[in-house]
Write a protein that holds these residues in place. Sequence first.
Motif, PDB file in Angstrom:
ATOM      1  N   PHE A   1      14.586   8.081  99.090  1.00  0.00           N
ATOM      2  CA  PHE A   1      14.208   8.301  97.689  1.00  0.00           C
ATOM      3  C   PHE A   1      15.405   8.071  96.768  1.00  0.00           C
ATOM      4  CE2 PHE A   1      10.802  10.998  99.603  1.00  0.00           C
ATOM      5  CZ  PHE A   1       9.743  10.289  99.071  1.00  0.00           C
ATOM      6  N   ARG A   2      16.541   8.604  97.175  1.00  0.00           N
ATOM      7  CA  ARG A   2      17.740   8.473  96.352  1.00  0.00           C
ATOM      8  C   ARG A   2      18.073   7.003  96.126  1.00  0.00           C
ATOM      9  NH1 ARG A   2      23.162  10.884  98.820  1.00  0.00           N
ATOM     10  NH2 ARG A   2      22.838   9.002 100.030  1.00  0.00           N
ATOM     11  N   LEU A   3      17.992   6.255  97.196  1.00  0.00           N
ATOM     12  CA  LEU A   3      18.287   4.828  97.135  1.00  0.00           C
ATOM     13  C   LEU A   3      17.305   4.100  96.217  1.00  0.00           C
ATOM     14  CD1 LEU A   3      20.376   3.164  98.741  1.00  0.00           C
ATOM     15  CD2 LEU A   3      18.551   2.538 100.293  1.00  0.00           C
TER      16      LEU A   3
ATOM     17  N   PHE B   1      15.346   5.317  93.812  1.00  0.00           N
ATOM     18  CA  PHE B   1      15.448   5.707  92.405  1.00  0.00           C
ATOM     19  C   PHE B   1      16.693   5.114  91.751  1.00  0.00           C
ATOM     20  CE2 PHE B   1      12.902   9.791  93.370  1.00  0.00           C
ATOM     21  CZ  PHE B   1      11.728   9.091  93.175  1.00  0.00           C
TER      22      PHE B   1
ATOM     23  N   LEU C   1       8.360   6.803  93.453  1.00  0.00           N
ATOM     24  CA  LEU C   1       9.139   5.737  94.084  1.00  0.00           C
ATOM     25  C   LEU C   1       8.420   4.402  93.963  1.00  0.00           C
ATOM     26  CD1 LEU C   1      11.724   5.254  95.766  1.00  0.00           C
ATOM     27  CD2 LEU C   1      10.320   5.452  97.802  1.00  0.00           C
TER      28      LEU C   1
ATOM     29  N   VAL D   1       8.765   3.101  90.520  1.00  0.00           N
ATOM     30  CA  VAL D   1      10.111   2.609  90.213  1.00  0.00           C
ATOM     31  C   VAL D   1      10.363   1.256  90.867  1.00  0.00           C
ATOM     32  CG1 VAL D   1      12.563   3.062  90.601  1.00  0.00           C
ATOM     33  CG2 VAL D   1      11.101   4.870  89.756  1.00  0.00           C
TER      34      VAL D   1
ATOM     35  N   PHE E   1      24.673  -3.735  97.480  1.00  0.00           N
ATOM     36  CA  PHE E   1      24.369  -2.318  97.280  1.00  0.00           C
ATOM     37  C   PHE E   1      23.882  -1.669  98.565  1.00  0.00           C
ATOM     38  CE2 PHE E   1      20.982   0.776  96.076  1.00  0.00           C
ATOM     39  CZ  PHE E   1      21.832   1.797  95.704  1.00  0.00           C
TER      40      PHE E   1
END
Lengths: 336, 303
Positions: free
Chosen positions: A152-154, A156, B48, B51, B286
């Motif tokens: 999720f962190r990635l 977002f 998610l 996004v 990334f």
Amino acid sequence: MTAQTGTTGSSAGPVTPPPVSSPGRPDDGSSRGRGDGGSLGRVGSGRRREGRAAWILAIPFCLLFLAFTAWPVIQSLFMSITDTRARDLRHPFGVNVIGLDNFTKALSDPTFRKAAANTAYFVLIGMPLTLVVALAAAVALDKGITRFRAVFRLGFYMPVITSIVAVAVVWRFLLQDPGGLINTVLGWVGITGPNWLGDPNWSMPSLILMATWRNFGTAMIIFLAGLQAVPAELHEAAAIDGANAWKRFRFVTMPLLRPTLLFVMVTTAIGYLQFFEEPFVMTKGGPLNSTISLSMYTYQQFGFGNYGLASAMSYIIFVVIAIVTALQFRLLRERT
Amino acid sequence: MSVDTAQRPTGPAPAPSRGKRPSRTGSGMVGSSQGGRWWLYLLLTVALVAVIAPFVWMVLGSFKGEGELRQVPPTWLPESASLDNYTQLFSKLNFGQYFTNSIVVAVVVTAGNLVFCSMLGYALAMLDFRGKKAIFIAVMGTLMIPGVVTFVPLFVLVANAGLIDTIPGLFLPFLVSPFGVFLMRQFILGLPKDLLDAGRVDGAGELRIFWRIILPLCGPALATLGILTFLGSWNNFLWPLVVAQSEDKYTLPVALALYSTGQNSTNYGLLLAGATVVIIPILVVFLIFQKRFIEGIATTGLK
């Protein structure tokens, strides 16, 4: 500490770790070597050597910094009180000092005022929205779930790293009317979506939505770091005292999160006050100047060749940023 | 709620030990079951998807033909996927050149920041010299100045130096950054100062101490600075838009922006493929470095 010294220094031969009080540790700015007697003979020349080495290390940065940062900052201030235009580039001494005329001209320009109002709109709605979304996401990831946190962190965070130009291409499709993805999805639930970018009433909300999508990831990561520094014992203690989840958040987490909140607010506000790329690539400031921002109008004046006026405007933006930052520090610092 | 608070003896609230985060083995302690709340997972998953959806749609769209992209209602999966858009991008539109320009500028800017900022950061953190305070104040003072302030004079400067429409004109103004110095100085301040003395006892010169002893220990800070700088340069848009005037000097964002408003503005498939080419490399970087990346942002607190 000593062990580390030994291993890193060992390439040059056997090392005797120096006593902790040895000279040459100017960590507090005091001149090195003074008064602690060790190896007096080396102190004078060593100090000079250190100073010379420091300058050799500093010179490349300082030259580039002077040329490309310090000098432009000063020249911009000078330009702002002159009538410099693009054609004066070749005759830098042909410009006239006109005092504060550029500033009064900017402040009485209706388009500049419109741009200021738009920027205020963007910041006042966009910043709280970004912060709330970021904080909600951070709290959910920190306390609510135990698995897939990294995923999720990635996810977002992903919009943060992407190029605004590429994002604009995609979002223009999404926001299209009719036939855009967003209006299609709204159509499924019976809502007729507006002409997002074409309607002056909806263009700014569209950009705010996009900016929130693109920027909340950074704030979320910083909030997460802040949340993880809140000691778990405090929550347990509050729970024993009968505080429910909301009360624990409000009276335990939030006060401890205040420095983080201040930091995120300040950096977000500074970024949003300069907002430029979103309208530049999405709407060109339109329709009917409904999305033109201060930075963008400044850039337009630069494009027209009005360098003096553009410099004055840029300093107005700078002053606004400084004031807003100072205000936020006041507001959030006071009650700690 | 509060299931495992029971294991804590009641009594006066424990004195909070601020600072380091205590062990959080009991993550579920705020009253959730083992895996957390299911509805939260659902909510987060929906978020998610929302996004990520634009990216997915972009990549999928880049394989579609013109006709399909104009279809109402829009489709998700391409009906007949093809690489036509990409081959056109690199044959007809010279995206290979823009890609190279972007890489060159980003690599030079990153290298410059790593070298110059760490040099000054070290001098400010560990060495004593005349003018140290003045440099520190000047550099920190400019941290908050918005880019729009320096933009016009910077353009005048680069124009007078004859660097408009050159590759050096694209990277020279960005070779150093106050933020980089701040980051490196903060990190080096945390290194033991005994390192210097050890080096001096061994007879190493001052510059050698920096190069051989200090710099190898700066890995994490260098990685953070390097990633952030590369990212910033890759996505930088306004400066190259103004400086790069002939087509062979464009960077990727400039080319994409101009094509998306110029004569190809209606060639949707091409634009989506272009957007994908801009985003994918940075996405790969990334994903490889994401742990360091996120740690860096959390600790430095800046984008």
